[in-house]
Write an enzyme that holds these catalytic residues in place. Sequence first.
Site, PDB file in Angstrom:
ATOM      1  N   TYR A 232       0.834  -1.210   0.000  1.00  0.00           N
ATOM      2  CA  TYR A 232       0.000   0.000   0.000  1.00  0.00           C
ATOM      3  C   TYR A 232       0.869   1.261   0.000  1.00  0.00           C
ATOM      4  O   TYR A 232       0.625   2.196  -0.771  1.00  0.00           O
ATOM      5  CB  TYR A 232      -0.886  -0.057   1.250  1.00  0.00           C
ATOM      6  CG  TYR A 232      -1.878   1.061   1.391  1.00  0.00           C
ATOM      7  CD1 TYR A 232      -3.082   1.057   0.683  1.00  0.00           C
ATOM      8  CD2 TYR A 232      -1.648   2.117   2.273  1.00  0.00           C
ATOM      9  CE1 TYR A 232      -4.012   2.079   0.839  1.00  0.00           C
ATOM     10  CE2 TYR A 232      -2.560   3.136   2.430  1.00  0.00           C
ATOM     11  CZ  TYR A 232      -3.744   3.105   1.715  1.00  0.00           C
ATOM     12  OH  TYR A 232      -4.662   4.121   1.874  1.00  0.00           O
TER      13      TYR A 232
ATOM     14  N   LYS B 119       1.066   4.174  -2.905  1.00  0.00           N
ATOM     15  CA  LYS B 119       0.708   5.580  -2.662  1.00  0.00           C
ATOM     16  C   LYS B 119       1.901   6.510  -2.925  1.00  0.00           C
ATOM     17  O   LYS B 119       1.709   7.626  -3.405  1.00  0.00           O
ATOM     18  CB  LYS B 119       0.193   5.750  -1.233  1.00  0.00           C
ATOM     19  CG  LYS B 119      -1.109   4.996  -0.953  1.00  0.00           C
ATOM     20  CD  LYS B 119      -2.230   5.456  -1.867  1.00  0.00           C
ATOM     21  CE  LYS B 119      -3.577   4.836  -1.485  1.00  0.00           C
ATOM     22  NZ  LYS B 119      -4.690   5.316  -2.312  1.00  0.00           N
TER      23      LYS B 119
HETATM   24  P1  NAP Z   1     -13.245   2.176   1.520  1.00  0.00           P
HETATM   25  O1  NAP Z   1     -14.305   2.688   2.430  1.00  0.00           O
HETATM   26  O2  NAP Z   1     -12.702   0.807   1.705  1.00  0.00           O
HETATM   27  O3  NAP Z   1     -13.742   2.364   0.005  1.00  0.00           O
HETATM   28  C1  NAP Z   1     -12.941   1.930  -1.050  1.00  0.00           C
HETATM   29  C2  NAP Z   1     -13.593   2.368  -2.341  1.00  0.00           C
HETATM   30  O4  NAP Z   1     -12.753   1.944  -3.423  1.00  0.00           O
HETATM   31  C3  NAP Z   1     -14.948   1.732  -2.546  1.00  0.00           C
HETATM   32  O5  NAP Z   1     -15.810   2.679  -3.109  1.00  0.00           O
HETATM   33  C4  NAP Z   1     -14.651   0.612  -3.540  1.00  0.00           C
HETATM   34  O6  NAP Z   1     -15.746   0.308  -4.387  1.00  0.00           O
HETATM   35  C5  NAP Z   1     -13.554   1.228  -4.357  1.00  0.00           C
HETATM   36  N1  NAP Z   1     -12.748   0.234  -5.056  1.00  0.00           N
HETATM   37  C6  NAP Z   1     -11.962  -0.741  -4.520  1.00  0.00           C
HETATM   38  N2  NAP Z   1     -11.406  -1.467  -5.508  1.00  0.00           N
HETATM   39  C7  NAP Z   1     -11.833  -0.932  -6.678  1.00  0.00           C
HETATM   40  C8  NAP Z   1     -11.602  -1.244  -8.051  1.00  0.00           C
HETATM   41  N3  NAP Z   1     -10.808  -2.253  -8.398  1.00  0.00           N
HETATM   42  N4  NAP Z   1     -12.219  -0.486  -8.990  1.00  0.00           N
HETATM   43  C9  NAP Z   1     -13.044   0.537  -8.640  1.00  0.00           C
HETATM   44  N5  NAP Z   1     -13.306   0.876  -7.359  1.00  0.00           N
HETATM   45  C10 NAP Z   1     -12.712   0.138  -6.398  1.00  0.00           C
HETATM   46  O7  NAP Z   1     -11.962   3.119   1.550  1.00  0.00           O
HETATM   47  P2  NAP Z   1     -11.782   4.661   1.934  1.00  0.00           P
HETATM   48  O8  NAP Z   1     -11.231   4.722   3.293  1.00  0.00           O
HETATM   49  O9  NAP Z   1     -12.968   5.447   1.562  1.00  0.00           O
HETATM   50  O10 NAP Z   1     -10.553   4.981   0.940  1.00  0.00           O
HETATM   51  C11 NAP Z   1     -10.693   5.774  -0.224  1.00  0.00           C
HETATM   52  C12 NAP Z   1      -9.291   6.161  -0.677  1.00  0.00           C
HETATM   53  O11 NAP Z   1      -8.637   6.881   0.374  1.00  0.00           O
HETATM   54  C13 NAP Z   1      -8.383   4.967  -0.988  1.00  0.00           C
HETATM   55  O12 NAP Z   1      -7.550   5.269  -2.087  1.00  0.00           O
HETATM   56  C14 NAP Z   1      -7.555   4.845   0.273  1.00  0.00           C
HETATM   57  O13 NAP Z   1      -6.314   4.220   0.022  1.00  0.00           O
HETATM   58  C15 NAP Z   1      -7.395   6.291   0.654  1.00  0.00           C
HETATM   59  N6  NAP Z   1      -7.047   6.507   2.056  1.00  0.00           N
HETATM   60  C16 NAP Z   1      -7.888   6.139   3.065  1.00  0.00           C
HETATM   61  C17 NAP Z   1      -7.506   6.364   4.378  1.00  0.00           C
HETATM   62  C18 NAP Z   1      -8.366   6.004   5.562  1.00  0.00           C
HETATM   63  O14 NAP Z   1      -7.902   6.176   6.703  1.00  0.00           O
HETATM   64  N7  NAP Z   1      -9.585   5.546   5.386  1.00  0.00           N
HETATM   65  C19 NAP Z   1      -6.263   6.946   4.651  1.00  0.00           C
HETATM   66  C20 NAP Z   1      -5.444   7.297   3.598  1.00  0.00           C
HETATM   67  C21 NAP Z   1      -5.855   7.081   2.307  1.00  0.00           C
HETATM   68  P3  NAP Z   1     -16.876  -0.782  -3.996  1.00  0.00           P
HETATM   69  O15 NAP Z   1     -17.808  -0.078  -3.039  1.00  0.00           O
HETATM   70  O16 NAP Z   1     -17.519  -1.107  -5.294  1.00  0.00           O
HETATM   71  O17 NAP Z   1     -16.181  -1.935  -3.358  1.00  0.00           O
END
Ligand code: NAP
Length: 249
Positions: free
Chosen positions: A155, A159
């Site tokens: 990961y 990133k």
């Molecule tokens: P999440 O709640 O797990 O949601 C992930 C999203 O990505 C979902 O909408 C999922 O779609 C979609 N997804 C996964 N695989 C995919 C694919 N192959 N093609 C298209 N869509 C796909 O995650 P989140 O926390 O909202 O994270 C969103 C972004 O922020 C990510 O890039 C993550 O790395 C980044 N981020 C998150 C955090 C944190 O603390 N939460 C911190 C730093 C960065 P489905 O609903 O269809 O499965």
Amino acid sequence: MKLSGKTALVTGGGRGIGRAVCLALARSGAAVAVNYTNGEQAAEETRALIEALGARAIIVRADVADPAQCEELFSRVGTELGDIDILVNNAGITRDALLPRMSNEDFADVIGVNLFGAFYCSRLASRSMMKKRYGRIVSIASVAGLIGNAGQANYSASKAAVIALTKTAARELGRRGITVNAVAPGFIETDMTAALGENIRDEMLRSIPENRFGSPEDVAAAVAFLCSDEAAYITGQVLAVDGGMTMGG
Ligand code: NAP
């Protein structure tokens, strides 16, 4: 309604940070394409929330790790909402394990969605944005891509690479009126972090000067700003939205 007349695509826009980004862009008047892979119901809910704000919305199923599905995604958005002005590379996955135990498959899967997905979509978006001489690309990176995170070699690498992709695209596309930036969230309360144990959460909290976890809306506000006309002279930047976790890092 500063983004009225603009079309936005948010990958993984059905839930979590992606949903909050969709709603923030819709509130500014953009028509929003919500991409998802498995979560059709969540994507439908997001579409209804966008429409309740008075903005146009469609949902499009596509796995961003597959270049052919990305092509279809862009072609559908183009036909139904018009060429994309704003791309938010938000889709992301984790497959955590310590380095000695990390499988090839888990490494490749994470790079496939988080990095290749951002690459495929940025490449497609750049083509139509160059013709329009206007565009906004924002990729959701992570503090893990800045300072690393134990258990997340795949990961963190994905990133960090997204940040390098962002800076390079910013250099290439700046003359065409296209800005390319990244937002690096810290610990945000979504499905992605819900599974973490209490001890990891406590340890994380101790490293956050604001002494709280972030919300999807905290991240969405930064993304909406970077997509606005007010941010026209900001490109190639990484904006950490992390309560102060990585300052100076
Ligand atoms: P999440 O709640 O797990 O949601 C992930 C999203 O990505 C979902 O909408 C999922 O779609 C979609 N997804 C996964 N695989 C995919 C694919 N192959 N093609 C298209 N869509 C796909 O995650 P989140 O926390 O909202 O994270 C969103 C972004 O922020 C990510 O890039 C993550 O790395 C980044 N981020 C998150 C955090 C944190 O603390 N939460 C911190 C730093 C960065 P489905 O609903 O269809 O499965």
